[in-house]
Design a protein around this motif. Structure first.
Motif, PDB file in Angstrom:
ATOM      1  N   VAL A 277      33.596  33.765  46.575  1.00  0.00           N
ATOM      2  CA  VAL A 277      34.473  34.488  45.643  1.00  0.00           C
ATOM      3  C   VAL A 277      33.627  35.275  44.637  1.00  0.00           C
ATOM      4  O   VAL A 277      33.962  36.412  44.289  1.00  0.00           O
ATOM      5  N   CYS A 278      32.524  34.686  44.194  1.00  0.00           N
ATOM      6  CA  CYS A 278      31.632  35.416  43.276  1.00  0.00           C
ATOM      7  C   CYS A 278      31.146  36.719  43.925  1.00  0.00           C
ATOM      8  O   CYS A 278      31.129  37.783  43.298  1.00  0.00           O
ATOM      9  N   ARG A 279      30.782  36.620  45.200  1.00  0.00           N
ATOM     10  CA  ARG A 279      30.308  37.806  45.930  1.00  0.00           C
ATOM     11  C   ARG A 279      31.412  38.859  45.992  1.00  0.00           C
ATOM     12  O   ARG A 279      31.196  40.038  45.719  1.00  0.00           O
ATOM     13  N   ALA A 280      32.622  38.400  46.333  1.00  0.00           N
ATOM     14  CA  ALA A 280      33.742  39.334  46.494  1.00  0.00           C
ATOM     15  C   ALA A 280      34.045  40.093  45.207  1.00  0.00           C
ATOM     16  O   ALA A 280      34.483  41.240  45.251  1.00  0.00           O
ATOM     17  N   TYR A 281      33.819  39.447  44.051  1.00  0.00           N
ATOM     18  CA  TYR A 281      34.172  40.093  42.777  1.00  0.00           C
ATOM     19  C   TYR A 281      32.937  40.567  42.003  1.00  0.00           C
ATOM     20  O   TYR A 281      33.044  40.980  40.846  1.00  0.00           O
ATOM     21  N   GLY A 282      31.756  40.474  42.619  1.00  0.00           N
ATOM     22  CA  GLY A 282      30.541  40.943  41.953  1.00  0.00           C
ATOM     23  C   GLY A 282      30.169  40.128  40.735  1.00  0.00           C
ATOM     24  O   GLY A 282      29.686  40.662  39.731  1.00  0.00           O
ATOM     25  N   VAL A 283      30.396  38.801  40.806  1.00  0.00           N
ATOM     26  CA  VAL A 283      30.122  37.925  39.663  1.00  0.00           C
ATOM     27  C   VAL A 283      28.814  37.167  39.916  1.00  0.00           C
ATOM     28  O   VAL A 283      28.602  36.632  41.007  1.00  0.00           O
ATOM     29  N   ASN A 284      27.928  37.097  38.904  1.00  0.00           N
ATOM     30  CA  ASN A 284      26.665  36.365  39.026  1.00  0.00           C
ATOM     31  C   ASN A 284      26.842  34.912  38.625  1.00  0.00           C
ATOM     32  O   ASN A 284      27.420  34.633  37.573  1.00  0.00           O
ATOM     33  N   LEU A 285      26.322  33.998  39.435  1.00  0.00           N
ATOM     34  CA  LEU A 285      26.337  32.569  39.057  1.00  0.00           C
ATOM     35  C   LEU A 285      25.021  32.293  38.318  1.00  0.00           C
ATOM     36  O   LEU A 285      23.953  32.330  38.919  1.00  0.00           O
TER      37      LEU A 285
END
Ligand code: ADP
Ligand code: MG
Length: 343
Positions: free
Chosen positions: A120-128
């Motif tokens: 989901v992070c990848r899909a929304y361009g979010v960095n963990l």
């Protein structure tokens, strides 16, 4: 005589949050919103603000491990936080994950959990970017915090609604609540019989794109995501905006699947729609004059249908008008962690 309020159950989740929200801010400069909305709003920094939100998922309260694939659980832990960023009209940017894990917990499940979160992070361009790990003596705890950003003048708060504003929701309601009944075995139905209801519960899609488009349009006055249930979350808007609301029962968006499910198992679809939580649709209030432009804009941007379900009113009651014109007052108790026996 006043009752002695001694336990969290006496007070309830929402009163508890209210009770601790005094004396929290010591440097008010740069705090546009503290406790009381879907995200805290900090700034401005240039023409932007930071949005911060966090949500906790607890084993056997929010999820049952052996009935939910760990990958989907990871997806959901991120999605529900992105939904709070969407509710302010923001873009999610960075994410932190904290886990409390029982001893002897299978690594396979933890790895699948992270696969779901990263997906989901990848899909929304979010960095963990970080988190914390601890042992747990009672089940798995998953806490996710997300930082997002928005243009200062586009942020939509819960407090912006006014009497006369139309109330819209972005999609059908009550499906996740029906899925929960199936998952908890309260209904004699197999998980595989109603895949879309189970999916609504276990794999909600955060409405980030829709939230952005709504905020950018400048046509809305307030917004919230539907996590606690329509009546409870509309109640949060009404409380923050010091207003009431009228819902038209015949305008509530019910999916065909929910109607079939309700018929087959003798359930009340309207009740599921009003009180069931975890829809993760957006609820938006729009000044009546902006209504036609709002509906047109939503269609033109390819966001699918948007459903007008009622209007904001004076006073502090939330009423539901039946098709025959009779009405009932809804008391605003949706899902409260301490008011409803075991979700
Ligand atoms: P949501 O359903 O949108 O995630 P919540 O009902 O969980 O919102 O929280 C409402 C507000 O209360 C938010 O501003 C949240 O940050 C705040 N809040 C919730 N629990 C606590 C807590 N234990 N301490 C401080 N603030 C809290
Ligand atoms: Mg929320």
């Amino acid at each position: 005589m006043e009752r002695d309020l001694e336990t969290i159950e006496d007070l309830g989740e929402f009163e508890f949050i209210r009770s601790i929200s005094q004396g929290c801010i010591h440097g008010p400069e740069g705090i546009l919103q503290g406790i009381g909305d879907d995200c805290a709003v900090i700034g401005p920094f240039g023409d932007k603000v930071l949005l911060v939100t966090t949500d906790l998922l607890v084993e056997n309260v929010h999820f049952i491990l052996d009935r939910t694939p760990a990958r989907h659980l990871g997806e959901k832990a991120v999605a529900v936080n992105l939904s709070d960023i969407a509710a302010m009209g923001g873009v999610p940017r960075h994410l932190f994950v904290s886990l409390a894990i029982p001893h002897s917990f299978p690594l396979r499940i933890l790895n699948a959990l992270y696969e779901g979160m990263k997906e989901v992070c990848r899909a929304y361009g979010v960095n963990l970017l970080g988190g914390d790990t601890s042992a747990s003596l009672a089940g798995l705890f998953i806490n996710v915090a997300v930082i997002g950003e928005a243009m200062t003048d586009q942020v939509l708060y819960r407090k912006g609604a006014s009497p006369g504003d139309s109330i819209y929701v972005t999609g059908p309601l009550g499906e996740a609540a029906a899925g929960l009944k199936i998952l908890k075995g309260q209904i004699e139905a197999g998980l595989a019989d109603w895949p879309s209801l189970i999916k609504a519960l276990t794999r909600p899609r955060p409405q980030v794109e829709e939230g952005r488009i709504i905020a950018k349009s400048g046509l809305a006055s307030a917004m919230i995501d539907l996590s606690d249930g329509l009546v409870a979350d509309l109640g949060h808007i009404c409380e923050a905006s010091n207003s009431g609301a009228e819902i038209l029962e015949e305008c509530l968006p019910l999916s065909n699947t929910l109607i079939s499910f309700a018929k087959k198992y003798n359930q009340d679809p309207i009740g599921l729609c009003l009180w069931g939580g975890e829809d993760y649709q957006l609820l938006i209030t729009v000044p009546a004059a902006n209504g036609p432009a709002f509906e047109r804009m939503f269609k033109e941007k390819g966001c699918g249908p948007v459903y007008k379900i009622g209007k904001i009113t004076e006073g502090r009651r939330i009423r539901c008008v039946r098709p025959d014109g009779t009405e009932r007052v809804l008391h605003g108790v949706g899902f409260d962690h301490f008011k409803e026996a075991g979700q």
